[in-house]
Motif scaffolding. Structure first.
Motif, PDB file in Angstrom:
ATOM      1  N   HIS A 224       1.004  -1.292  -0.031  1.00 17.74           N
ATOM      2  CA  HIS A 224       0.016   0.074  -0.109  1.00 17.74           C
ATOM      3  C   HIS A 224       0.791   1.209   0.029  1.00 17.74           C
ATOM      4  CE1 HIS A 224      -3.568   2.364   0.643  1.00 17.74           C
ATOM      5  NE2 HIS A 224      -3.228   3.044   1.574  1.00 17.74           N
ATOM      6  N   ALA A 225       1.973   1.174   0.730  1.00 22.74           N
ATOM      7  CA  ALA A 225       2.866   2.289   0.628  1.00 22.74           C
ATOM      8  C   ALA A 225       3.826   2.510  -0.552  1.00 22.74           C
ATOM      9  CB  ALA A 225       3.828   2.367   1.756  1.00 22.74           C
ATOM     10  N   GLY A 226       3.498   1.805  -1.520  1.00 21.06           N
ATOM     11  CA  GLY A 226       4.265   1.823  -2.651  1.00 21.06           C
ATOM     12  C   GLY A 226       5.619   0.826  -2.810  1.00 21.06           C
ATOM     13  N   ASN A 227       5.733  -0.193  -2.134  1.00 23.68           N
ATOM     14  CA  ASN A 227       7.016  -0.923  -2.021  1.00 23.68           C
ATOM     15  C   ASN A 227       6.634  -2.062  -3.131  1.00 23.68           C
ATOM     16  OD1 ASN A 227       9.173   0.329  -0.007  1.00 23.68           O
ATOM     17  ND2 ASN A 227       7.035   0.369   1.054  1.00 23.68           N
ATOM     18  N   TYR A 228       7.546  -2.869  -2.871  1.00 23.52           N
ATOM     19  CA  TYR A 228       7.410  -4.095  -4.067  1.00 23.52           C
ATOM     20  C   TYR A 228       6.997  -5.563  -3.347  1.00 23.52           C
ATOM     21  CZ  TYR A 228       9.345  -7.408  -7.540  1.00 23.52           C
ATOM     22  OH  TYR A 228       9.529  -8.528  -8.539  1.00 23.52           O
ATOM     23  N   VAL A 229       6.056  -6.112  -3.571  1.00 26.94           N
ATOM     24  CA  VAL A 229       5.581  -7.407  -3.453  1.00 26.94           C
ATOM     25  C   VAL A 229       5.276  -8.083  -4.729  1.00 26.94           C
ATOM     26  CG1 VAL A 229       4.023  -8.685  -1.830  1.00 26.94           C
ATOM     27  CG2 VAL A 229       4.785  -6.444  -1.198  1.00 26.94           C
ATOM     28  N   ALA A 230       5.656  -9.150  -5.102  1.00 26.92           N
ATOM     29  CA  ALA A 230       5.380  -9.534  -6.546  1.00 26.92           C
ATOM     30  C   ALA A 230       5.313 -11.074  -6.269  1.00 26.92           C
ATOM     31  CB  ALA A 230       6.462  -9.156  -7.438  1.00 26.92           C
ATOM     32  N   GLY A 231       4.695 -11.569  -7.136  1.00 25.53           N
ATOM     33  CA  GLY A 231       4.674 -13.118  -7.292  1.00 25.53           C
ATOM     34  C   GLY A 231       4.757 -13.752  -8.512  1.00 25.53           C
ATOM     35  N   ALA A 232       5.095 -15.012  -8.704  1.00 31.53           N
ATOM     36  CA  ALA A 232       5.320 -15.956  -9.888  1.00 31.53           C
ATOM     37  C   ALA A 232       4.334 -16.914  -9.857  1.00 31.53           C
ATOM     38  CB  ALA A 232       6.850 -16.451 -10.141  1.00 31.53           C
ATOM     39  N   TYR A 233       3.483 -17.145 -10.960  1.00 34.92           N
ATOM     40  CA  TYR A 233       2.461 -18.288 -10.963  1.00 34.92           C
ATOM     41  C   TYR A 233       2.621 -19.105 -12.085  1.00 34.92           C
ATOM     42  CZ  TYR A 233      -0.175 -15.182  -7.508  1.00 34.92           C
ATOM     43  OH  TYR A 233      -0.583 -14.298  -6.587  1.00 34.92           O
ATOM     44  N   ASP A 234       2.236 -20.267 -11.782  1.00 42.15           N
ATOM     45  CA  ASP A 234       2.436 -21.397 -12.816  1.00 42.15           C
ATOM     46  C   ASP A 234       0.878 -21.881 -12.766  1.00 42.15           C
ATOM     47  OD1 ASP A 234       2.814 -23.440 -14.500  1.00 42.15           O
ATOM     48  OD2 ASP A 234       3.703 -24.814 -12.989  1.00 42.15           O
ATOM     49  N   GLY A 235       0.387 -21.098 -14.030  1.00 40.82           N
ATOM     50  CA  GLY A 235      -1.097 -21.213 -14.020  1.00 40.82           C
ATOM     51  C   GLY A 235      -1.733 -20.687 -12.732  1.00 40.82           C
ATOM     52  N   ASP A 236      -2.596 -20.962 -11.906  1.00 44.00           N
ATOM     53  CA  ASP A 236      -3.259 -20.328 -10.678  1.00 44.00           C
ATOM     54  C   ASP A 236      -2.481 -20.800  -9.509  1.00 44.00           C
ATOM     55  OD1 ASP A 236      -5.435 -19.615 -12.463  1.00 44.00           O
ATOM     56  OD2 ASP A 236      -6.642 -21.453 -11.844  1.00 44.00           O
ATOM     57  N   ARG A 237      -1.312 -21.284  -9.731  1.00 40.20           N
ATOM     58  CA  ARG A 237      -0.611 -21.885  -8.356  1.00 40.20           C
ATOM     59  C   ARG A 237       0.724 -20.898  -8.418  1.00 40.20           C
ATOM     60  NH1 ARG A 237       3.829 -25.861  -7.144  1.00 40.20           N
ATOM     61  NH2 ARG A 237       3.738 -26.103  -9.528  1.00 40.20           N
ATOM     62  N   LEU A 238       0.466 -20.071  -7.002  1.00 40.26           N
ATOM     63  CA  LEU A 238       1.964 -19.378  -6.778  1.00 40.26           C
ATOM     64  C   LEU A 238       3.105 -20.306  -6.463  1.00 40.26           C
ATOM     65  CD1 LEU A 238       2.727 -16.438  -5.936  1.00 40.26           C
ATOM     66  CD2 LEU A 238       2.391 -17.128  -3.742  1.00 40.26           C
ATOM     67  N   VAL A 239       4.157 -19.978  -7.440  1.00 42.49           N
ATOM     68  CA  VAL A 239       5.245 -20.826  -7.062  1.00 42.49           C
ATOM     69  C   VAL A 239       6.780 -19.927  -6.666  1.00 42.49           C
ATOM     70  CG1 VAL A 239       4.684 -22.578  -8.773  1.00 42.49           C
ATOM     71  CG2 VAL A 239       5.825 -20.571  -9.768  1.00 42.49           C
ATOM     72  N   GLY A 240       6.433 -18.584  -6.544  1.00 43.04           N
ATOM     73  CA  GLY A 240       7.585 -17.908  -5.997  1.00 43.04           C
ATOM     74  C   GLY A 240       7.110 -16.607  -5.717  1.00 43.04           C
ATOM     75  N   ALA A 241       7.865 -15.894  -4.817  1.00 45.15           N
ATOM     76  CA  ALA A 241       7.352 -14.401  -4.561  1.00 45.15           C
ATOM     77  C   ALA A 241       8.662 -13.766  -3.890  1.00 45.15           C
ATOM     78  CB  ALA A 241       6.456 -14.599  -3.292  1.00 45.15           C
TER      79      ALA A 241
ATOM     80  N   GLN B 173      17.212   5.963  -4.475  1.00 42.30           N
ATOM     81  CA  GLN B 173      18.466   5.160  -4.945  1.00 42.30           C
ATOM     82  C   GLN B 173      18.337   3.565  -4.880  1.00 42.30           C
ATOM     83  OE1 GLN B 173      22.258   6.894  -4.236  1.00 42.30           O
ATOM     84  NE2 GLN B 173      21.297   8.946  -4.058  1.00 42.30           N
ATOM     85  N   VAL B 174      17.737   3.374  -3.741  1.00 46.87           N
ATOM     86  CA  VAL B 174      18.073   1.851  -3.354  1.00 46.87           C
ATOM     87  C   VAL B 174      16.763   1.162  -3.252  1.00 46.87           C
ATOM     88  CG1 VAL B 174      19.101   0.361  -1.463  1.00 46.87           C
ATOM     89  CG2 VAL B 174      20.131   2.398  -2.309  1.00 46.87           C
ATOM     90  N   LEU B 175      16.558  -0.086  -3.542  1.00 44.77           N
ATOM     91  CA  LEU B 175      15.537  -0.894  -3.092  1.00 44.77           C
ATOM     92  C   LEU B 175      16.395  -1.892  -2.458  1.00 44.77           C
ATOM     93  CD1 LEU B 175      12.239  -1.925  -3.312  1.00 44.77           C
ATOM     94  CD2 LEU B 175      13.276  -3.380  -5.372  1.00 44.77           C
ATOM     95  N   HIS B 176      15.871  -2.309  -1.213  1.00 40.19           N
ATOM     96  CA  HIS B 176      16.142  -3.586  -0.461  1.00 40.19           C
ATOM     97  C   HIS B 176      15.249  -4.609  -0.436  1.00 40.19           C
ATOM     98  CE1 HIS B 176      18.620  -5.587   2.580  1.00 40.19           C
ATOM     99  NE2 HIS B 176      17.702  -6.081   3.150  1.00 40.19           N
ATOM    100  N   SER B 177      15.756  -5.865  -0.817  1.00 42.12           N
ATOM    101  CA  SER B 177      14.985  -7.088  -1.137  1.00 42.12           C
ATOM    102  C   SER B 177      15.120  -7.881   0.103  1.00 42.12           C
ATOM    103  CB  SER B 177      15.691  -7.769  -2.366  1.00 42.12           C
ATOM    104  OG  SER B 177      14.867  -8.692  -2.509  1.00 42.12           O
ATOM    105  N   HIS B 178      13.936  -7.873   0.978  1.00 41.09           N
ATOM    106  CA  HIS B 178      13.918  -8.449   2.118  1.00 41.09           C
ATOM    107  C   HIS B 178      13.898 -10.120   2.021  1.00 41.09           C
ATOM    108  CE1 HIS B 178      13.052  -9.425   6.261  1.00 41.09           C
ATOM    109  NE2 HIS B 178      11.956  -9.850   5.970  1.00 41.09           N
TER     110      HIS B 178
END
Length: 259
Positions: A45-62, A73-78
């Motif tokens: 909601h605050a404009g940061n990065y949350v993303a997922g990878a889907y194989d069909g309807d199944r979430l397989v990575g995030a 300047q910087v994005l920190h990948s948690h």
């Protein structure tokens, strides 16, 4: 290449899927999840990065990341994780890189355990990131199924998004590290144990164990010896101003001294 669809996530139901995915990957103790549903909701909601990878309807990575300092300047990948192979992790990092570049960011940072060979190979050889800081016991005690029984030393990986070697890696044409004939081994693997060597050359090689996660289960003493040896040697070199320039043959860091 992956056949997966990657996209940003915004809904509570999506964050709940990410939480379950990470729980399956790391199997943390209750209350020790790497990120909560509520935190992902707030970050997104605050404009940061949350993303997922889907194989069909199944979430397989995030992947979950937040904007860091200096601002703009910087994005920190948690945290980033995938439940299957097929290049999902690499695809997520490229998606994250594109997201950062669209917002004018110059680099992405994240931490990882320097003892895990596959992570070092992925971060340095495949992505072109470079560890720039050694962080002893960064997360304190960790009790998840992967890290239990070990200290949480990490290195800070810095991915400078427009460097030539990063551009080559993004095109899947990474540059192998240069290892001159005069390089010396400051830390070697002998029968599963760390062996100290010389660190007085311009180019120094620092080995890590073949399978630290297996050692934690089968030989905790050897795992502890590796942790402290890498902390002393690799951490010491970085504190002296040396630079890590690659990961050689999937087994050792290439470190360049300034003097």
């Amino acid at each position: 290449m992956t056949g997966a669809v990657l996209r940003e996530l915004h809904l509570i139901e999506e964050f709940e899927d990410v939480f379950r995915l990470f729980d399956d990957i790391w199997r943390p103790d209750p209350g020790s999840a790497p990120v909560t549903v509520e935190m992902m909701r707030a970050l997104s909601h605050a404009g940061n990065y949350v993303a997922g990878a889907y194989d069909g309807d199944r979430l397989v990575g995030a992947s979950v990341a937040f904007l860091g300092a200096p601002p703009g300047q910087v994005l920190h990948s948690h945290v980033t994780g995938a439940s299957i192979g097929r290049g999902i992790g690499f695809a997520l990092k490229l998606h994250q890189r594109a997201w950062a570049l669209e917002r004018g960011l110059e680099r992405i940072t994240w931490t990882y355990d320097p003892l895990v060979r596959r992570n070092a190979h992925f971060n340095l050889a495949k992505l072109g990131a470079r560890p720039e800081e050694y962080l002893p016991s960064f997360y304190g005690a960790m009790d998840d199924a992967i890290n239990a029984g070990d200290e949480s030393d990490r290195v800070l990986a810095v991915w400078r998004l427009s460097e030539p070697h990063v551009l080559a890696a993004a095109r899947r044409r990474p540059h192998p590290p240069r290892v001159p004939s005069g390089a010396v081994a400051a830390l070697s693997d002998r029968d599963g144990r760390p062996v100290l060597g010389r660190a007085d050359a311009r180019t120094v090689l620092v080995a890590v164990p073949e399978d630290i996660e297996g050692l934690r289960r089968t030989d905790p003493g050897a795992a502890k010896a590796w942790r402290h040896a890498v902390r002393d040697v690799l951490g010491g070199l970085l504190s002296e101003g040396a630079s890590i320039t690659g990961f050689h043959r999937g087994s050792c860091y290439v470190v360049e001294r300034t003097t």
